[in-house]
Design a protein around this motif. Structure first.
Motif, PDB file in Angstrom:
ATOM      1  N   ALA A   3       0.818  -1.207   0.000  1.00  0.00           N
ATOM      2  CA  ALA A   3       0.000   0.000   0.000  1.00  0.00           C
ATOM      3  C   ALA A   3       0.856   1.262   0.000  1.00  0.00           C
ATOM      4  O   ALA A   3       0.373   2.338  -0.345  1.00  0.00           O
ATOM      5  CB  ALA A   3      -0.936   0.000   1.203  1.00  0.00           C
ATOM      6  N   ASP A   7      -1.185   3.361  -5.235  1.00  0.00           N
ATOM      7  CA  ASP A   7      -2.404   4.055  -4.813  1.00  0.00           C
ATOM      8  C   ASP A   7      -3.651   3.209  -5.021  1.00  0.00           C
ATOM      9  O   ASP A   7      -4.740   3.587  -4.619  1.00  0.00           O
ATOM     10  CB  ASP A   7      -2.542   5.402  -5.540  1.00  0.00           C
ATOM     11  CG  ASP A   7      -2.665   5.251  -7.049  1.00  0.00           C
ATOM     12  OD1 ASP A   7      -2.600   4.106  -7.538  1.00  0.00           O
ATOM     13  OD2 ASP A   7      -2.805   6.271  -7.739  1.00  0.00           O
ATOM     14  N   THR A  10      -5.313  -0.853  -0.736  1.00  0.00           N
ATOM     15  CA  THR A  10      -5.663  -0.601   0.665  1.00  0.00           C
ATOM     16  C   THR A  10      -5.286  -1.852   1.435  1.00  0.00           C
ATOM     17  O   THR A  10      -5.747  -2.951   1.106  1.00  0.00           O
ATOM     18  CB  THR A  10      -7.162  -0.325   0.826  1.00  0.00           C
ATOM     19  OG1 THR A  10      -7.489   0.886   0.141  1.00  0.00           O
ATOM     20  CG2 THR A  10      -7.540  -0.184   2.297  1.00  0.00           C
ATOM     21  N   ASP A  12      -5.049  -3.690   5.152  1.00  0.00           N
ATOM     22  CA  ASP A  12      -5.446  -3.713   6.560  1.00  0.00           C
ATOM     23  C   ASP A  12      -4.763  -4.869   7.268  1.00  0.00           C
ATOM     24  O   ASP A  12      -4.789  -6.005   6.775  1.00  0.00           O
ATOM     25  CB  ASP A  12      -6.958  -3.925   6.704  1.00  0.00           C
ATOM     26  CG  ASP A  12      -7.757  -2.735   6.212  1.00  0.00           C
ATOM     27  OD1 ASP A  12      -7.185  -1.645   6.075  1.00  0.00           O
ATOM     28  OD2 ASP A  12      -8.965  -2.901   5.977  1.00  0.00           O
TER      29      ASP A  12
ATOM     30  N   GLU B  80     -13.775   6.506   5.502  1.00  0.00           N
ATOM     31  CA  GLU B  80     -12.403   5.996   5.428  1.00  0.00           C
ATOM     32  C   GLU B  80     -12.366   4.470   5.512  1.00  0.00           C
ATOM     33  O   GLU B  80     -11.302   3.864   5.519  1.00  0.00           O
ATOM     34  CB  GLU B  80     -11.561   6.614   6.552  1.00  0.00           C
ATOM     35  CG  GLU B  80     -10.094   6.497   6.322  1.00  0.00           C
ATOM     36  CD  GLU B  80      -9.290   7.574   7.034  1.00  0.00           C
ATOM     37  OE1 GLU B  80      -8.178   7.839   6.580  1.00  0.00           O
ATOM     38  OE2 GLU B  80      -9.755   8.143   8.043  1.00  0.00           O
ATOM     39  N   VAL B  89      -4.725   4.607  11.121  1.00  0.00           N
ATOM     40  CA  VAL B  89      -4.482   4.916   9.708  1.00  0.00           C
ATOM     41  C   VAL B  89      -3.169   5.682   9.635  1.00  0.00           C
ATOM     42  O   VAL B  89      -3.000   6.680  10.338  1.00  0.00           O
ATOM     43  CB  VAL B  89      -5.626   5.772   9.118  1.00  0.00           C
ATOM     44  CG1 VAL B  89      -5.362   6.061   7.642  1.00  0.00           C
ATOM     45  CG2 VAL B  89      -6.969   5.089   9.311  1.00  0.00           C
ATOM     46  N   GLY B  96      -1.010   4.297  -1.275  1.00  0.00           N
ATOM     47  CA  GLY B  96      -2.272   3.665  -0.930  1.00  0.00           C
ATOM     48  C   GLY B  96      -2.582   3.865   0.545  1.00  0.00           C
ATOM     49  O   GLY B  96      -1.994   4.729   1.206  1.00  0.00           O
ATOM     50  N   LYS B  97      -3.514   3.043   1.039  1.00  0.00           N
ATOM     51  CA  LYS B  97      -3.949   3.186   2.436  1.00  0.00           C
ATOM     52  C   LYS B  97      -3.355   2.071   3.288  1.00  0.00           C
ATOM     53  O   LYS B  97      -3.436   0.894   2.927  1.00  0.00           O
ATOM     54  CB  LYS B  97      -5.476   3.135   2.505  1.00  0.00           C
ATOM     55  CG  LYS B  97      -6.135   4.310   1.805  1.00  0.00           C
ATOM     56  CD  LYS B  97      -7.646   4.154   1.795  1.00  0.00           C
ATOM     57  CE  LYS B  97      -8.271   5.294   0.998  1.00  0.00           C
ATOM     58  NZ  LYS B  97      -9.696   5.037   0.727  1.00  0.00           N
ATOM     59  N   ARG B  99      -3.524   0.528   7.128  1.00  0.00           N
ATOM     60  CA  ARG B  99      -4.350   0.599   8.342  1.00  0.00           C
ATOM     61  C   ARG B  99      -4.108  -0.620   9.230  1.00  0.00           C
ATOM     62  O   ARG B  99      -3.809  -1.716   8.743  1.00  0.00           O
ATOM     63  CB  ARG B  99      -5.837   0.649   7.955  1.00  0.00           C
ATOM     64  CG  ARG B  99      -6.137   1.696   6.896  1.00  0.00           C
ATOM     65  CD  ARG B  99      -7.602   1.845   6.614  1.00  0.00           C
ATOM     66  NE  ARG B  99      -8.200   0.695   5.991  1.00  0.00           N
ATOM     67  CZ  ARG B  99      -9.274   0.736   5.204  1.00  0.00           C
ATOM     68  NH1 ARG B  99      -9.863   1.891   4.974  1.00  0.00           N
ATOM     69  NH2 ARG B  99      -9.776  -0.363   4.680  1.00  0.00           N
ATOM     70  N   PRO B 140      -8.605  -0.907  -8.017  1.00  0.00           N
ATOM     71  CA  PRO B 140      -8.345  -0.869  -6.575  1.00  0.00           C
ATOM     72  C   PRO B 140      -8.440  -2.269  -5.985  1.00  0.00           C
ATOM     73  O   PRO B 140      -9.243  -3.087  -6.440  1.00  0.00           O
ATOM     74  CB  PRO B 140      -9.468   0.018  -6.027  1.00  0.00           C
ATOM     75  CG  PRO B 140      -9.958   0.802  -7.190  1.00  0.00           C
ATOM     76  CD  PRO B 140      -9.774  -0.084  -8.388  1.00  0.00           C
ATOM     77  N   HIS B 142      -8.252  -4.521  -2.146  1.00  0.00           N
ATOM     78  CA  HIS B 142      -8.277  -4.465  -0.683  1.00  0.00           C
ATOM     79  C   HIS B 142      -7.630  -5.738  -0.138  1.00  0.00           C
ATOM     80  O   HIS B 142      -8.153  -6.842  -0.347  1.00  0.00           O
ATOM     81  CB  HIS B 142      -9.725  -4.341  -0.200  1.00  0.00           C
ATOM     82  CG  HIS B 142      -9.844  -4.195   1.283  1.00  0.00           C
ATOM     83  ND1 HIS B 142     -11.010  -4.442   1.970  1.00  0.00           N
ATOM     84  CD2 HIS B 142      -8.944  -3.821   2.228  1.00  0.00           C
ATOM     85  CE1 HIS B 142     -10.824  -4.231   3.259  1.00  0.00           C
ATOM     86  NE2 HIS B 142      -9.573  -3.856   3.445  1.00  0.00           N
TER      87      HIS B 142
END
Lengths: 75, 150
Positions: A3, A7, A10, A12, B80, B89, B96-97, B99, B140, B142
């Motif tokens: 990540a 971009d 995401t 986690d 978010e 975060v 990117g993100k 978390r 995108p 996840h």
């Protein structure tokens, strides 16, 4: 790390013992377990190349438009 | 009593001084300790996570901590993608993100520190080919990595 580099990603990290409903939802019986876009999952650590390939198979690269090559773990 | 030992604080201060380049923001969605507990909304690890993040932020001027009460900023949290707390975060030079959901204890604490450094630098130890592939992703994606503290 992925990540940080893209971009599109995401990422986690979920400490699942705090959230039994998540453990149940994703059927976590062993850790680490990786779930990519709710469509591809695997347990245990994988080499960088294999992990990247799994992400690419879901998110698609220019050579695999449509993500047609889901891995063996794909559902 | 602090969560981090003096030795850990000293070590992490040195690591941050040597390896953080640009500022890193830790946005922490949590349950603030001053509010009344609402049945069904108790957060078992928020207190520990709040303290841990405050201790981390105190170890470097390059670490900024933004602590948000989940219930008070719920719409922002949902935007978010945050639905569970505590949630961390990381913001910096990441594209990117990044978390962390739940307290980053045990092995994941080391992952958090390494990710803070990566986010600060905007680079990782991934191989050039991996970066190239990630840079060409069409959609995108996840990625969820489920772990436990041990």
């Amino acid at each position: 790390m992925m990540a940080v580099e893209s971009d599109k990603v995401t990422a986690d990290v979920v400490e699942v013992s705090e959230f039994p409903h998540i453990a149940q939802r994703y059927r976590i019986y062993a850790v680490p377990k990786v779930v990519i876009d709710e469509t591809l999952e695997f347990e245990g650590a994988r080499p960088e190349e294999a992990f990247i390939a799994a992400v690419e198979s879901v998110a698609g690269g220019p050579a695999e438009e449509g993500g047609s090559s889901r891995g063996d773990d794909g559902r | 009593m602090p969560i981090l030992s003096n030795a850990d604080r000293e070590y992490l201060s040195q690591v941050f001084a040597e390896r953080l380049v640009d500022p890193v923001k830790i946005r922490l969605y949590t349950q603030k300790l001053t509010q009344l507990n609402i049945p069904g909304y108790e957060c078992m690890t928020c207190r520990e996570t709040n303290e841990l993040m405050e201790e981390l932020a105190s170890l470097s001027d390059k670490i900024e901590l933004e602590t948000l009460d989940f219930l008070q900023v719920r719409q922002q949290a949902v935007r978010e993608g945050i639905t569970e707390i505590p949630a961390i975060v990381l913001e910096g030079k990441n594209k990117g993100k990044v978390r962390f959901i739940g307290v980053p204890a045990g092995y994941e604490f080391a992952t958090l520190i390494e990710d803070m450094i990566d986010v600060s630098r905007g680079t990782t130890k991934l191989q050039p080919l991996s970066r190239e592939i990630l840079g060409k992703l069409a959609r995108p994606v996840h990625i969820q990595v489920f772990v436990t503290p041990t």
